[in-house]
Design a protein around this motif. Structure first.
Motif, mmCIF file in Angstrom:
data_model
loop_
_atom_site.group_PDB
_atom_site.id
_atom_site.type_symbol
_atom_site.label_atom_id
_atom_site.label_comp_id
_atom_site.label_asym_id
_atom_site.label_seq_id
_atom_site.Cartn_x
_atom_site.Cartn_y
_atom_site.Cartn_z
ATOM 1 N N THR A 198 -30.909 23.713 19.647
ATOM 2 C CA THR A 198 -30.802 23.542 18.204
ATOM 3 C C THR A 198 -31.387 22.201 17.771
ATOM 4 O O THR A 198 -32.123 22.114 16.784
ATOM 5 N N ALA A 199 -31.058 21.153 18.528
ATOM 6 C CA ALA A 199 -31.566 19.819 18.203
ATOM 7 C C ALA A 199 -33.083 19.742 18.345
ATOM 8 O O ALA A 199 -33.768 19.123 17.515
ATOM 9 N N VAL A 200 -33.628 20.386 19.373
ATOM 10 C CA VAL A 200 -35.076 20.392 19.578
ATOM 11 C C VAL A 200 -35.760 21.125 18.425
ATOM 12 O O VAL A 200 -36.794 20.676 17.902
ATOM 13 N N ALA A 201 -35.171 22.252 18.017
ATOM 14 C CA ALA A 201 -35.727 23.007 16.895
ATOM 15 C C ALA A 201 -35.715 22.173 15.621
ATOM 16 O O ALA A 201 -36.689 22.160 14.854
ATOM 17 N N PHE A 202 -34.623 21.468 15.391
ATOM 18 C CA PHE A 202 -34.534 20.636 14.189
ATOM 19 C C PHE A 202 -35.537 19.485 14.246
ATOM 20 O O PHE A 202 -36.120 19.111 13.224
ATOM 21 N N SER A 203 -35.754 18.927 15.432
ATOM 22 C CA SER A 203 -36.721 17.833 15.556
ATOM 23 C C SER A 203 -38.121 18.316 15.198
ATOM 24 O O SER A 203 -38.886 17.605 14.544
ATOM 25 N N GLY A 204 -38.465 19.533 15.627
ATOM 26 C CA GLY A 204 -39.761 20.101 15.269
ATOM 27 C C GLY A 204 -39.894 20.305 13.782
ATOM 28 O O GLY A 204 -40.945 20.028 13.188
ATOM 29 N N PHE A 205 -38.820 20.777 13.167
ATOM 30 C CA PHE A 205 -38.781 20.967 11.715
ATOM 31 C C PHE A 205 -38.998 19.638 10.999
ATOM 32 O O PHE A 205 -39.802 19.536 10.069
ATOM 33 N N PHE A 206 -38.287 18.614 11.435
ATOM 34 C CA PHE A 206 -38.380 17.294 10.808
ATOM 35 C C PHE A 206 -39.779 16.710 10.935
ATOM 36 O O PHE A 206 -40.355 16.194 9.967
ATOM 37 N N ILE A 207 -40.340 16.799 12.132
ATOM 38 C CA ILE A 207 -41.679 16.244 12.365
ATOM 39 C C ILE A 207 -42.717 16.941 11.494
ATOM 40 O O ILE A 207 -43.587 16.298 10.899
ATOM 41 N N TYR A 208 -42.623 18.266 11.402
ATOM 42 C CA TYR A 208 -43.607 19.033 10.635
ATOM 43 C C TYR A 208 -43.471 18.810 9.130
ATOM 44 O O TYR A 208 -44.459 18.552 8.441
ATOM 45 N N VAL A 209 -42.249 18.896 8.625
ATOM 46 C CA VAL A 209 -42.034 18.827 7.171
ATOM 47 C C VAL A 209 -42.073 17.392 6.653
ATOM 48 O O VAL A 209 -42.763 17.090 5.672
ATOM 49 N N ILE A 210 -41.346 16.511 7.292
ATOM 50 C CA ILE A 210 -41.199 15.151 6.770
ATOM 51 C C ILE A 210 -42.357 14.241 7.175
ATOM 52 O O ILE A 210 -42.850 13.445 6.367
ATOM 53 N N LEU A 211 -42.805 14.340 8.406
ATOM 54 C CA LEU A 211 -43.861 13.448 8.877
ATOM 55 C C LEU A 211 -45.255 14.032 8.648
ATOM 56 O O LEU A 211 -46.051 13.487 7.890
ATOM 57 N N TYR A 212 -45.548 15.153 9.282
ATOM 58 C CA TYR A 212 -46.911 15.708 9.215
ATOM 59 C C TYR A 212 -47.321 16.102 7.805
ATOM 60 O O TYR A 212 -48.431 15.761 7.348
ATOM 61 N N SER A 213 -46.475 16.830 7.098
ATOM 62 C CA SER A 213 -46.851 17.362 5.784
ATOM 63 C C SER A 213 -47.212 16.278 4.775
ATOM 64 O O SER A 213 -48.012 16.509 3.863
ATOM 65 N N PHE A 214 -46.645 15.098 4.927
ATOM 66 C CA PHE A 214 -46.961 13.990 4.016
ATOM 67 C C PHE A 214 -48.053 13.087 4.580
ATOM 68 O O PHE A 214 -48.949 12.650 3.859
ATOM 69 N N TRP A 215 -47.982 12.807 5.884
ATOM 70 C CA TRP A 215 -48.952 11.885 6.492
ATOM 71 C C TRP A 215 -50.369 12.437 6.511
ATOM 72 O O TRP A 215 -51.329 11.676 6.558
ATOM 73 N N LYS A 216 -50.511 13.758 6.505
ATOM 74 C CA LYS A 216 -51.866 14.313 6.591
ATOM 75 C C LYS A 216 -52.722 13.952 5.376
ATOM 76 O O LYS A 216 -53.939 14.054 5.428
#
Length: 282
Positions: A109-127
């Motif tokens: 569950t934690a790994v899944a949430f980390s992927g969600f966080f990285i994609y939505v919060i980090l990647y989606s804005f940093w790109k």
């Protein structure tokens, strides 16, 4: 309306990620396949990925108006309101994490949430800020097989680490290929790309290095006793074919056409790699 919400989740991306999830689940199962756990993992992670994609659609809605490929998406067309999209994304994410928490384990569950966080919060804005966001996106994209693995094993070990590394290394040439043949579209949306900033030659060098590293990483699965000979033969043949096409690109007179070939081959490789891991696990 149901179809509109369905399209908002980017089903193609969900399917691609779940294919790699199967390989991670099978690798950790080692012949002892728990069907209920498998279905719960796929359902839970599928909802989490769908949630991330809906959030990404919301974040990208302005840029999507400027690209031919994305201008017909539901949020751009006004078929779904931004508020409704956010509520939908929250519900999907909550449902997915609850399913994973109940039926798998806290680590998955934690790994899944980390992927969600990285994609939505980090990647989606940093790109929108830097071309280096591609690397961040590759980290998020490498999470699904790790979730599948951890759902079975309840631990992050060398097997999970190798799956993660393999997926990161595969995604970089894959993303660079997309960036090369869709450069004009991304440029219209003011999204910085490595091929645009550094040039095609520098991008091809990067792709070459990543593919060589990918080949080494895939072989390590058999070196550590996770997979068999059939897997080894398959990945070596596919990897060398990818490497050969990459080298051919240095003499290409049409980089857009070559990049499309690289992109298509990368999809074949990750699909067959996932299949071979699933059926030739030791």
């Amino acid at each position: 309306m149901i179809r509109t919400y369905y399209l908002l989740t980017k089903p193609g991306i969900i399917m691609g990620n779940l294919i790699t999830t199967v390989s991670g689940f099978a690798l950790a199962s080692r012949g002892h396949f728990d069907l209920l756990l498998f279905l719960a993992t796929m359902a839970g992670l599928g909802c989490v990925i769908a949630s991330a994609c809906v959030f990404n659609n919301y974040i990208d809605r302005i840029a999507d108006e400027k690209m031919v490929r994305t201008k017909n998406r539901p949020l751009v067309q006004g078929l779904i309101s931004p508020k409704s999209a956010i509520v939908f994304a929250l519900c999907l994410g909550f449902l997915g994490l609850v399913i994973l928490w109940i039926y798998t384990n806290p680590l998955a569950t934690a790994v899944a949430f980390s992927g969600f966080f990285i994609y939505v919060i980090l990647y989606s804005f940093w790109k929108y800020q830097t071309s280096l966001a591609t690397l961040v996106g590759s980290i998020a994209g490498a999470i699904p097989p790790v979730v599948g693995y951890c759902a079975v094993s309840s631990r992050f070990d060398i097997g999970a680490a190798l799956l993660f590394i393999i997926l990161v290394l595969w995604q970089m040439p894959h993303f660079f290929s997309i960036a090369m043949f869709r450069a004009k579209e991304y440029g219209a949306a003011s999204i910085p790309l490595f091929p645009t900033e550094r040039g095609h030659f520098a991008t091809k060098i990067q792709m070459l290095l990543y593919i060589i590293a990918f080949l080494v990483a895939t072989v390590l699965l058999i070196a550590f006793g996770y997979t068999g000979t059939a897997y080894l033969v398959s990945v070596v043949v596919l990897g060398l074919a990818w490497l050969a096409l990459c080298i051919k690109g240095f003499k290409s007179k049409n980089d857009v056409a070559w990049a499309r070939q690289m992109f298509r081959l990368s999809l074949v490789i990750i699909t067959l790699l996932s299949i071979m891991i699933s059926i030739d696990t030791v």
